[in-house]
Design a protein around this motif. Sequence first.
Motif, PDB file in Angstrom:
ATOM      1  N   PRO A 130      -4.435   4.452  -8.701  1.00 16.93           N
ATOM      2  CA  PRO A 130      -4.591   5.826  -8.228  1.00 16.93           C
ATOM      3  C   PRO A 130      -5.218   5.886  -6.829  1.00 16.93           C
ATOM      4  O   PRO A 130      -5.731   4.891  -6.326  1.00 16.93           O
ATOM      5  CB  PRO A 130      -5.524   6.456  -9.266  1.00 16.93           C
ATOM      6  CG  PRO A 130      -6.274   5.309  -9.845  1.00 16.93           C
ATOM      7  CD  PRO A 130      -5.351   4.123  -9.787  1.00 16.93           C
ATOM      8  N   GLU A 131      -5.165   7.084  -6.236  1.00 10.36           N
ATOM      9  CA  GLU A 131      -5.802   7.297  -4.938  1.00 10.36           C
ATOM     10  C   GLU A 131      -7.301   7.043  -5.032  1.00 10.36           C
ATOM     11  O   GLU A 131      -7.894   7.188  -6.099  1.00 10.36           O
ATOM     12  CB  GLU A 131      -5.607   8.748  -4.471  1.00 10.36           C
ATOM     13  CG  GLU A 131      -4.244   9.058  -3.960  1.00 10.36           C
ATOM     14  CD  GLU A 131      -4.186  10.419  -3.291  1.00 10.36           C
ATOM     15  OE1 GLU A 131      -4.469  10.506  -2.087  1.00 10.36           O
ATOM     16  OE2 GLU A 131      -3.861  11.384  -3.993  1.00 10.36           O
ATOM     17  N   THR A 169      -9.362  12.585   0.893  1.00  4.99           N
ATOM     18  CA  THR A 169      -8.150  12.584   0.070  1.00  4.99           C
ATOM     19  C   THR A 169      -8.440  13.544  -1.080  1.00  4.99           C
ATOM     20  O   THR A 169      -9.530  14.123  -1.156  1.00  4.99           O
ATOM     21  CB  THR A 169      -7.832  11.189  -0.508  1.00  4.99           C
ATOM     22  OG1 THR A 169      -8.891  10.801  -1.384  1.00  4.99           O
ATOM     23  CG2 THR A 169      -7.647  10.147   0.590  1.00  4.99           C
ATOM     24  N   SER A 174       0.869  -1.166   0.000  1.00  8.38           N
ATOM     25  CA  SER A 174       0.000   0.000   0.000  1.00  8.38           C
ATOM     26  C   SER A 174       0.908   1.218   0.000  1.00  8.38           C
ATOM     27  O   SER A 174       1.904   1.238   0.719  1.00  8.38           O
ATOM     28  CB  SER A 174      -0.889  -0.004   1.240  1.00  8.38           C
ATOM     29  OG  SER A 174      -1.477   1.260   1.409  1.00  8.38           O
ATOM     30  N   SER A 226       0.001   4.133   1.089  1.00  8.14           N
ATOM     31  CA  SER A 226      -0.316   4.956   2.261  1.00  8.14           C
ATOM     32  C   SER A 226       0.340   4.410   3.517  1.00  8.14           C
ATOM     33  O   SER A 226       0.603   5.147   4.431  1.00  8.14           O
ATOM     34  CB  SER A 226      -1.799   5.037   2.554  1.00  8.14           C
ATOM     35  OG  SER A 226      -2.618   4.593   1.576  1.00  8.14           O
ATOM     36  N   ASN A 270      -6.384   4.819   1.631  1.00  3.88           N
ATOM     37  CA  ASN A 270      -6.541   4.758   0.169  1.00  3.88           C
ATOM     38  C   ASN A 270      -5.958   5.960  -0.554  1.00  3.88           C
ATOM     39  O   ASN A 270      -6.391   6.309  -1.649  1.00  3.88           O
ATOM     40  CB  ASN A 270      -8.013   4.576  -0.227  1.00  3.88           C
ATOM     41  CG  ASN A 270      -8.567   3.266   0.282  1.00  3.88           C
ATOM     42  OD1 ASN A 270      -7.833   2.296   0.436  1.00  3.88           O
ATOM     43  ND2 ASN A 270      -9.838   3.235   0.570  1.00  3.88           N
ATOM     44  N   GLY A 271      -4.996   6.628   0.067  1.00  3.76           N
ATOM     45  CA  GLY A 271      -4.357   7.794  -0.536  1.00  3.76           C
ATOM     46  C   GLY A 271      -3.746   8.645   0.553  1.00  3.76           C
ATOM     47  O   GLY A 271      -3.576   8.210   1.684  1.00  3.76           O
ATOM     48  N   ARG A 290       0.981   1.129 -10.469  1.00  5.57           N
ATOM     49  CA  ARG A 290       0.338   1.694  -9.274  1.00  5.57           C
ATOM     50  C   ARG A 290      -1.110   2.020  -9.587  1.00  5.57           C
ATOM     51  O   ARG A 290      -1.416   2.467 -10.690  1.00  5.57           O
ATOM     52  CB  ARG A 290       1.047   2.973  -8.845  1.00  5.57           C
ATOM     53  CG  ARG A 290       2.426   2.736  -8.331  1.00  5.57           C
ATOM     54  CD  ARG A 290       3.087   4.028  -7.952  1.00  5.57           C
ATOM     55  NE  ARG A 290       4.337   3.751  -7.258  1.00  5.57           N
ATOM     56  CZ  ARG A 290       5.072   4.653  -6.678  1.00  5.57           C
ATOM     57  NH1 ARG A 290       4.709   5.927  -6.696  1.00  5.57           N
ATOM     58  NH2 ARG A 290       6.186   4.327  -6.070  1.00  5.57           N
ATOM     59  N   PRO A 309      -7.064   0.771  -4.034  1.00  4.30           N
ATOM     60  CA  PRO A 309      -6.557   2.101  -4.388  1.00  4.30           C
ATOM     61  C   PRO A 309      -5.195   2.377  -3.751  1.00  4.30           C
ATOM     62  O   PRO A 309      -4.865   1.844  -2.693  1.00  4.30           O
ATOM     63  CB  PRO A 309      -7.605   3.061  -3.818  1.00  4.30           C
ATOM     64  CG  PRO A 309      -8.777   2.240  -3.469  1.00  4.30           C
ATOM     65  CD  PRO A 309      -8.316   0.838  -3.288  1.00  4.30           C
ATOM     66  N   TYR A 310      -4.444   3.238  -4.402  1.00  2.00           N
ATOM     67  CA  TYR A 310      -3.171   3.771  -3.920  1.00  2.00           C
ATOM     68  C   TYR A 310      -2.246   2.665  -3.454  1.00  2.00           C
ATOM     69  O   TYR A 310      -1.742   2.657  -2.334  1.00  2.00           O
ATOM     70  CB  TYR A 310      -3.429   4.790  -2.805  1.00  2.00           C
ATOM     71  CG  TYR A 310      -2.324   5.820  -2.667  1.00  2.00           C
ATOM     72  CD1 TYR A 310      -1.895   6.571  -3.756  1.00  2.00           C
ATOM     73  CD2 TYR A 310      -1.712   6.040  -1.452  1.00  2.00           C
ATOM     74  CE1 TYR A 310      -0.888   7.509  -3.632  1.00  2.00           C
ATOM     75  CE2 TYR A 310      -0.702   6.981  -1.313  1.00  2.00           C
ATOM     76  CZ  TYR A 310      -0.292   7.706  -2.405  1.00  2.00           C
ATOM     77  OH  TYR A 310       0.703   8.634  -2.276  1.00  2.00           O
ATOM     78  N   SER A 311      -2.009   1.705  -4.358  1.00  2.00           N
ATOM     79  CA  SER A 311      -1.171   0.548  -4.057  1.00  2.00           C
ATOM     80  C   SER A 311      -0.252   0.257  -5.230  1.00  2.00           C
ATOM     81  O   SER A 311      -0.509   0.664  -6.355  1.00  2.00           O
ATOM     82  CB  SER A 311      -2.043  -0.690  -3.784  1.00  2.00           C
ATOM     83  OG  SER A 311      -2.834  -0.481  -2.638  1.00  2.00           O
TER      84      SER A 311
END
Length: 169
Positions: A67-68, A151, A8, A10, A98-99, A65, A38-40
């Motif tokens: 996105p957020e 976010t 992740s 984040s 998630n971001g 990757r 998300p965000y990974s």
Amino acid sequence: VYYWKVQSLSRRSRRHVEKKILTFRGNKTFGMLPGLEPYSSYKLNVRVVNGKGEGPASPDNKVFRTPEGVPGSPSFLKITNPTLDSLTLEWGSPTHPNGVLTSYTLRFQPINNTHELGPLVEIRIPANESSLILKNLNYSTRYKFYFNAQTSVGSGSQITEEAVTIMDE
């Protein structure tokens, strides 16, 4: 297509890597990967399958990757230290941000004895804060609180709580 989450973005914690396999039938050159978070950061490789079995993995795993997304709800909202005209709020950041968290939003309103809601007040709180003292409240009044994180993509789901200022000190 073999794919797996590396981390992740984040949180820096790593966990057990679970490889997922997605098979496309026929002569396909593209497809959608379901269930991505998300965000990974993810890796994938492709293998061709024919009547003789599965071939070798494509050279060099492809890294990508996601996105957020909007954050999950804050992990908790605790209301403490009631006085005649103030309450202290403490909260925990979302388990799944998630971001990059940009802020929190606190909305609150008084509730009267017949359970009618009063005017709604909204406060934007910086993402690096984890507590807030609300002052100039009405004494002996019940308040309903709505709290969520944001976010750059948008607002996450909210948690709610109620608390009462004290009658006299």
